[in-house]
Design an enzyme around this catalytic site. Structure first.
Site, PDB file in Angstrom:
ATOM      1  N   LYS A  44      40.505  21.737  24.998  1.00  0.00           N
ATOM      2  CA  LYS A  44      41.457  21.829  26.189  1.00  0.00           C
ATOM      3  C   LYS A  44      40.700  21.603  27.297  1.00  0.00           C
ATOM      4  O   LYS A  44      39.681  22.109  27.656  1.00  0.00           O
ATOM      5  CB  LYS A  44      42.517  23.069  26.451  1.00  0.00           C
ATOM      6  CG  LYS A  44      43.116  23.213  27.772  1.00  0.00           C
ATOM      7  CD  LYS A  44      43.847  22.433  27.752  1.00  0.00           C
ATOM      8  CE  LYS A  44      44.609  22.277  29.313  1.00  0.00           C
ATOM      9  NZ  LYS A  44      45.862  21.415  29.557  1.00  0.00           N
ATOM     10  N   CYS A 130      43.006  14.649  36.384  1.00  0.00           N
ATOM     11  CA  CYS A 130      42.605  15.580  37.170  1.00  0.00           C
ATOM     12  C   CYS A 130      43.287  15.397  38.682  1.00  0.00           C
ATOM     13  O   CYS A 130      43.234  14.236  38.943  1.00  0.00           O
ATOM     14  CB  CYS A 130      41.538  16.060  37.150  1.00  0.00           C
ATOM     15  SG  CYS A 130      40.343  14.729  37.620  1.00  0.00           S
TER      16      CYS A 130
HETATM   17  C1  LIG Z   1      47.852  17.411  34.689  1.00  0.00           C
HETATM   18  C2  LIG Z   1      46.969  18.274  35.059  1.00  0.00           C
HETATM   19  C3  LIG Z   1      47.143  19.864  35.156  1.00  0.00           C
HETATM   20  C4  LIG Z   1      46.205  17.762  36.352  1.00  0.00           C
HETATM   21  C5  LIG Z   1      45.640  18.094  33.886  1.00  0.00           C
HETATM   22  C6  LIG Z   1      45.961  18.767  32.692  1.00  0.00           C
HETATM   23  C7  LIG Z   1      47.292  18.093  31.817  1.00  0.00           C
HETATM   24  C8  LIG Z   1      48.216  18.833  31.576  1.00  0.00           C
HETATM   25  C9  LIG Z   1      48.450  20.097  32.128  1.00  0.00           C
HETATM   26  O1  LIG Z   1      47.685  21.033  31.940  1.00  0.00           O
HETATM   27  O2  LIG Z   1      49.505  20.389  32.711  1.00  0.00           O
HETATM   28  N1  LIG Z   1      49.344  18.497  30.955  1.00  0.00           N
HETATM   29  C10 LIG Z   1      49.118  16.919  30.270  1.00  0.00           C
HETATM   30  O3  LIG Z   1      50.039  16.577  29.688  1.00  0.00           O
HETATM   31  N2  LIG Z   1      48.209  16.261  30.743  1.00  0.00           N
HETATM   32  C11 LIG Z   1      47.135  16.899  31.395  1.00  0.00           C
HETATM   33  O4  LIG Z   1      45.990  15.995  31.794  1.00  0.00           O
END
Ligand SMILES: CC(C)(C)CCc1c(C(=O)O)[nH]c(=O)[nH]c1=O
Length: 312
Positions: A44, A130
Site C-alpha cells: 500500500k 499523491c
Molecule cells: C488518492 C490519494 C489518497 C491521494 C492516494 C492514494 C490512493 C487512494 C486512497 O488511498 O484513497 N485510492 C486510489 O484509488 N488510488 C490512490 O492512489
C-alpha cells in the site's frame, strides 16, 4: 504456455500482481499475496508515518467496478520497508514493489532518501496521484510539478523505480507526460490509477455511497478498462523502450489481461477484482490467460506483448 515476464533485470514467474491499495495494508495481507499465484506484489502506498485514512464507508463495490476514497490509510514507510527487507531475505527469487505516496514533494524525497539508504533490492513505485500544493491538481496532472519532483528525485535516487500515473484523456497530455518521463532513468510506468472523483448513489436512500468528500471517489473495475488500454498503448507508443509498462485497470478475466499485454504491458495489476474475489482471482486469471494464449498459438508473453493491430 508460460506467463513469465521481466522488468529491467527483474524476473517474474507470472504476469499478474495486485494493484497498490488492494489487500496489501498489513503483513498478513502481504503474506497472503505472496502465497497466491501472483508473480509478485506491491505494498500500500506509504507516507512517512502511519495514517488512519478517511472515515468509512470509504470503499464500495459497484455493478461494474468500485468507488473509493480511502484517504491513504497505511502503516507508514518503516513498516513496509521492514516487511520488504525480511521478504527479500526469505524470497530472494521474488522481487517485490514498494509504493510511496508522500503528501508533499518534501515527504516523497525524504522517503526516497530512506529507501535509497536501505538494503531494499526490489522496485519502488512513486504514486504520482499523491496530492500537490492545496488547490492545485494532483501531481500527475501538474506537468511542471512532475518534472520538478522527478528531477529532485533522480538527483540522488539510484534504485530501480517507476511511477504510478493517473489516467489521461487528451493526446496532448500523453505527449507532454511522455516527454517529461523520457528524461528520467525510470524502469517502468504503471497506468492507470483509479478514474478520479466519480460519484455513485444508493438507490434506497438517495445518498452518496461513500462518506468522504461528499461521496466523490476513484473509480476502478470494468469502467476503467478502455481508459487503461488507451493509457498503456499511448505511453508504449511514446516512451523510450527502456521504460516498460505495467497495465492496471479493468482486469476481470484472462482476456482483459491479454488486452493490456497487447497494448504493451509487461506486468498486469489487479485491483477491484482482487478486492472482491480474493487472492484466488490470480489462479483463475492465470488459467484464463493461458487459455487465450493457447487459442492464439502463443507460448510466451513476449510473443504478443505490444502487438495490438490497427485497421489500415
Ligand atoms: C488518492 C490519494 C489518497 C491521494 C492516494 C492514494 C490512493 C487512494 C486512497 O488511498 O484513497 N485510492 C486510489 O484509488 N488510488 C490512490 O492512489
Amino acid at each position: 504456455t508460460d506467463l513469465h515476464t521481466s522488468i529491467d533485470k527483474f524476473q517474474f514467474n507470472n504476469v499478474f500482481m495486485n494493484a497498490s491499495g488492494v489487500r496489501c495494508y498489513t503483513k498478513d495481507e502481504l503474506d497472503e499475496l505472496a502465497q497466491s499465484d501472483a508473480g509478485t506484489l506491491v505494498t500500500k502506498s506509504a507516507t512517512q508515518t502511519k495514517r488512519l485514512g478517511n472515515p468509512s464507508p470509504r470503499y464500495a463495490p459497484l455493478e461494474l467496478g468500485s468507488i473509493n476514497s480511502m484517504g491513504l490509510p497505511n502503516e507508514g514507510l518503516e513498516y513496509y520497508l521492514d516487511y520488504a527487507l525480511d521478504f527479500q531475505k526469505a524470497h530472494p527469487e521474488k522481487p517485490i514493489f514498494l509504493s510511496v505516496a508522500g503528501l508533499s514533494m518534501e515527504e516523497n524525497l525524504a522517503m526516497a532518501h530512506t529507501i535509497e539508504n536501505s538494503d531494499f533490492n526490489g522496485l519502488v513505485e512513486f504514486n504520482l496521484s499523491c496530492p500537490n500544493v492545496p488547490g492545485k491538481p494532483q501531481t500527475g496532472y501538474d506537468f511542471d510539478r512532475t518534472q520538478e519532483v522527478l528531477t529532485n528525485l533522480f538527483d540522488f535516487f539510484t534504485k530501480p523505480a517507476g511511477v504510478k500515473l493517473p489516467p489521461y484523456f487528451d493526446l496532448a497530455q500523453f505527449d507532454q507526460m511522455a516527454t517529461i518521463l523520457n528524461q528520467f532513468p525510470l524502469k517502468f510506468v504503471n497506468s492507470i490509477n483509479s478514474l478520479g472523483n466519480g460519484l455513485m448513489i444508493d438507490p434506497e436512500t438517495d445518498t452518496a455511497l461513500i462518506k468522504p468528500k461528499g461521496g466523490f471517489g476513484g473509480i476502478g473495475g470494468a469502467y476503467a478498462k478502455p481508459i487503461a488500454l488507451a493509457n498503456v498503448r499511448a505511453f508504449a507508443q511514446r516512451l523510450d523502450p527502456k521504460i516498460q509498462l505495467i497495465g492496471t485497470g479493468g482486469v476481470t478475466n484472462g482476456r482483459d489481461a491479454y488486452d493490456l499485454i497487447l497494448a504493451g504491458a509487461s506486468l498486469v495489476q489487479v485491483g477491484t477484482l482482487l478486492q472482491e474475489e480474493g487472492t484466488v482471482a490470480f489462479t483463475r486469471l492465470t488459467r484464463e490467460l493461458r487459455a487465450v494464449m493457447q487459442t492464439k498459438g502463443y507460448n510466451a508473453i513476449s510473443d504478443f506483448r505490444g502487438q495490438l493491430k490497427v485497421l489500415s
